[in-house]
Design a protein around this motif. Structure first.
Motif, mmCIF file in Angstrom:
data_model
loop_
_atom_site.group_PDB
_atom_site.id
_atom_site.type_symbol
_atom_site.label_atom_id
_atom_site.label_comp_id
_atom_site.label_asym_id
_atom_site.label_seq_id
_atom_site.Cartn_x
_atom_site.Cartn_y
_atom_site.Cartn_z
ATOM 1 N N ASN A 196 -9.515 -2.581 15.131
ATOM 2 C CA ASN A 196 -10.100 -3.290 13.991
ATOM 3 C C ASN A 196 -9.467 -2.719 12.726
ATOM 4 O O ASN A 196 -9.461 -1.496 12.546
ATOM 5 C CB ASN A 196 -11.612 -3.057 13.902
ATOM 6 C CG ASN A 196 -12.370 -3.781 14.998
ATOM 7 O OD1 ASN A 196 -12.171 -4.962 15.222
ATOM 8 N ND2 ASN A 196 -13.236 -3.065 15.692
ATOM 9 N N PHE A 197 -8.918 -3.575 11.894
ATOM 10 C CA PHE A 197 -8.443 -3.070 10.613
ATOM 11 C C PHE A 197 -8.558 -4.113 9.519
ATOM 12 O O PHE A 197 -8.578 -5.317 9.768
ATOM 13 C CB PHE A 197 -7.007 -2.515 10.704
ATOM 14 C CG PHE A 197 -5.933 -3.549 10.887
ATOM 15 C CD1 PHE A 197 -5.402 -4.231 9.801
ATOM 16 C CD2 PHE A 197 -5.428 -3.818 12.144
ATOM 17 C CE1 PHE A 197 -4.411 -5.167 9.971
ATOM 18 C CE2 PHE A 197 -4.431 -4.762 12.324
ATOM 19 C CZ PHE A 197 -3.911 -5.439 11.229
ATOM 20 N N GLU A 198 -8.665 -3.609 8.301
ATOM 21 C CA GLU A 198 -8.703 -4.446 7.103
ATOM 22 C C GLU A 198 -7.848 -3.778 6.035
ATOM 23 O O GLU A 198 -7.915 -2.558 5.861
ATOM 24 C CB GLU A 198 -10.128 -4.570 6.548
ATOM 25 C CG GLU A 198 -11.090 -5.351 7.409
ATOM 26 C CD GLU A 198 -12.479 -5.413 6.794
ATOM 27 O OE1 GLU A 198 -13.144 -6.444 6.986
ATOM 28 O OE2 GLU A 198 -12.891 -4.448 6.131
ATOM 29 N N VAL A 199 -7.039 -4.565 5.345
ATOM 30 C CA VAL A 199 -6.278 -4.078 4.201
ATOM 31 C C VAL A 199 -6.500 -5.068 3.065
ATOM 32 O O VAL A 199 -6.237 -6.262 3.223
ATOM 33 C CB VAL A 199 -4.760 -3.961 4.511
ATOM 34 C CG1 VAL A 199 -4.000 -3.493 3.283
ATOM 35 C CG2 VAL A 199 -4.507 -3.019 5.677
ATOM 36 N N TYR A 200 -7.021 -4.570 1.944
ATOM 37 C CA TYR A 200 -7.179 -5.384 0.740
ATOM 38 C C TYR A 200 -6.205 -4.841 -0.302
ATOM 39 O O TYR A 200 -6.305 -3.675 -0.697
ATOM 40 C CB TYR A 200 -8.599 -5.287 0.163
ATOM 41 C CG TYR A 200 -9.696 -5.886 1.008
ATOM 42 C CD1 TYR A 200 -9.469 -6.323 2.311
ATOM 43 C CD2 TYR A 200 -10.985 -6.000 0.519
ATOM 44 C CE1 TYR A 200 -10.488 -6.868 3.083
ATOM 45 C CE2 TYR A 200 -12.022 -6.542 1.285
ATOM 46 C CZ TYR A 200 -11.753 -6.964 2.571
ATOM 47 O OH TYR A 200 -12.773 -7.498 3.341
ATOM 48 N N ALA A 201 -5.252 -5.671 -0.704
ATOM 49 C CA ALA A 201 -4.240 -5.244 -1.674
ATOM 50 C C ALA A 201 -4.189 -6.223 -2.838
ATOM 51 O O ALA A 201 -4.388 -7.420 -2.652
ATOM 52 C CB ALA A 201 -2.874 -5.166 -1.001
ATOM 53 N N VAL B 265 -8.768 0.131 2.721
ATOM 54 C CA VAL B 265 -8.137 0.236 4.047
ATOM 55 C C VAL B 265 -9.207 0.679 5.033
ATOM 56 O O VAL B 265 -9.912 1.654 4.805
ATOM 57 C CB VAL B 265 -6.991 1.275 4.073
ATOM 58 C CG1 VAL B 265 -6.455 1.450 5.493
ATOM 59 C CG2 VAL B 265 -5.854 0.868 3.167
ATOM 60 N N THR B 266 -9.353 -0.083 6.100
ATOM 61 C CA THR B 266 -10.244 0.303 7.203
ATOM 62 C C THR B 266 -9.422 0.250 8.483
ATOM 63 O O THR B 266 -8.740 -0.738 8.743
ATOM 64 C CB THR B 266 -11.440 -0.662 7.330
ATOM 65 O OG1 THR B 266 -12.127 -0.700 6.075
ATOM 66 C CG2 THR B 266 -12.403 -0.226 8.421
ATOM 67 N N PHE B 267 -9.478 1.326 9.255
ATOM 68 C CA PHE B 267 -8.708 1.375 10.506
ATOM 69 C C PHE B 267 -9.571 2.019 11.593
ATOM 70 O O PHE B 267 -9.940 3.187 11.494
ATOM 71 C CB PHE B 267 -7.422 2.173 10.302
ATOM 72 C CG PHE B 267 -6.509 2.158 11.500
ATOM 73 C CD1 PHE B 267 -5.651 1.098 11.738
ATOM 74 C CD2 PHE B 267 -6.526 3.213 12.409
ATOM 75 C CE1 PHE B 267 -4.817 1.077 12.838
ATOM 76 C CE2 PHE B 267 -5.702 3.205 13.523
ATOM 77 C CZ PHE B 267 -4.840 2.135 13.736
ATOM 78 N N ASP C 81 -10.471 4.247 1.436
ATOM 79 C CA ASP C 81 -9.990 4.175 2.821
ATOM 80 C C ASP C 81 -11.034 4.742 3.778
ATOM 81 O O ASP C 81 -11.786 5.644 3.439
ATOM 82 C CB ASP C 81 -8.628 4.873 2.999
ATOM 83 C CG ASP C 81 -8.625 6.324 2.556
ATOM 84 O OD1 ASP C 81 -9.575 6.746 1.867
ATOM 85 O OD2 ASP C 81 -7.678 7.046 2.896
ATOM 86 N N TYR C 82 -11.082 4.157 4.971
ATOM 87 C CA TYR C 82 -12.086 4.524 5.962
ATOM 88 C C TYR C 82 -11.451 4.516 7.353
ATOM 89 O O TYR C 82 -10.797 3.548 7.727
ATOM 90 C CB TYR C 82 -13.261 3.537 5.915
ATOM 91 C CG TYR C 82 -14.326 3.800 6.959
ATOM 92 C CD1 TYR C 82 -15.280 4.796 6.771
ATOM 93 C CD2 TYR C 82 -14.363 3.065 8.146
ATOM 94 C CE1 TYR C 82 -16.249 5.042 7.732
ATOM 95 C CE2 TYR C 82 -15.336 3.307 9.109
ATOM 96 C CZ TYR C 82 -16.272 4.300 8.899
ATOM 97 O OH TYR C 82 -17.218 4.538 9.852
ATOM 98 N N TYR C 83 -11.636 5.607 8.090
ATOM 99 C CA TYR C 83 -11.068 5.737 9.435
ATOM 100 C C TYR C 83 -12.158 6.195 10.401
ATOM 101 O O TYR C 83 -13.014 7.004 10.048
ATOM 102 C CB TYR C 83 -9.920 6.758 9.441
ATOM 103 C CG TYR C 83 -8.856 6.463 8.420
ATOM 104 C CD1 TYR C 83 -7.799 5.614 8.711
ATOM 105 C CD2 TYR C 83 -8.918 7.018 7.145
ATOM 106 C CE1 TYR C 83 -6.828 5.326 7.773
ATOM 107 C CE2 TYR C 83 -7.954 6.729 6.189
ATOM 108 C CZ TYR C 83 -6.919 5.889 6.516
ATOM 109 O OH TYR C 83 -5.958 5.602 5.585
ATOM 110 N N GLN C 84 -12.109 5.664 11.609
ATOM 111 C CA GLN C 84 -13.106 6.028 12.618
ATOM 112 C C GLN C 84 -12.511 5.742 13.991
ATOM 113 O O GLN C 84 -11.633 4.881 14.142
ATOM 114 C CB GLN C 84 -14.371 5.191 12.421
ATOM 115 C CG GLN C 84 -15.474 5.494 13.419
ATOM 116 C CD GLN C 84 -16.643 4.508 13.313
ATOM 117 O OE1 GLN C 84 -16.725 3.740 12.372
ATOM 118 N NE2 GLN C 84 -17.525 4.524 14.286
#
Length: 195
Positions: free
Chosen positions: A160-165, A103-105, A145-148
């Motif tokens: 910008n976000f990415e979810v890999y499930a 998860v990147t948000f 997970d990564y948040y910034q």
């Protein structure tokens, strides 16, 4: 002798079925600023399906899902998406069975006003903390997970976000059995589209 042959064939069939049922299917949902939402489906890291979801200038269809301010203070994504889970099989599958690999948000805002910048930063971290709570309380496994936050002048703003499930074929079968009514809605929607 024949019994042994049948037993070996039976064991081989079981092993093949296990291998098929445990194949991981990966879904990637990617959104970059000023780019359409991208959906990718991969098996063994090979893309088998890819689609860009662009906004269409069509009249909005009525949905039972309505956003409320109180949702910002909820810590369980399942409470917020209860209606969507009952309407959409893929949402149900993702929330109930998926393993989240990544998860990147990253919310990005711009302002040339130095007074506004700290408030934007506070708002960003408030949004991030709630989304992290949603993810941690909803999914059993979150591997990375990564948040910034990004606050810049004269820069495109957005998220910008990415979810890999990932889910296995076996988990998809369990989801279909557990909630067959929601699964059937997939075909009802297609029938409506063709009419």
């Amino acid at each position: 002798n024949n019994m042994l042959k049948y037993f070996i064939i039976f064991i081989i069939i079981l092993i093949i079925l296990d291998l098929i049922l445990l194949i991981p299917i990966e879904a990637r949902i990617i959104k970059k600023i000023e780019k359409p939402l991208l959906l990718k489906v991969l098996i063994f890291k090979k893309t088998i399906f890819q689609m860009e979801l662009k906004k269409k200038a069509k009249p909005k269809q009525k949905s039972s899902f309505k956003f409320r301010v109180s949702y910002l203070f909820e810590n369980d994504l399942n409470i917020i998406l209860k209606d969507l889970k009952e309407e959409n099989f893929f949402v149900y599958l993702l929330l109930e069975f998926a393993t989240i690999k990544k998860v990147t948000f990253i919310p990005t805002f711009n302002s040339s006003n130095p007074i506004v910048m700290p408030y934007l930063g506070f708002l960003d971290w408030f949004i991030i903390s709630n989304i992290k709570n949603y993810i941690d309380n909803t999914f059993n496994i979150v591997k990375d997970d990564y948040y910034q936050i990004v606050l810049l002048k004269d820069e495109n703003q957005g998220i910008n976000f990415e979810v890999y499930a990932t889910v296995t074929v076996l988990e998809i079968l369990f989801a279909i059995i557990k909630n067959f009514k929601v699964f059937l809605k997939l075909f009802k929607k297609k029938e409506k589209n063709y009419e």
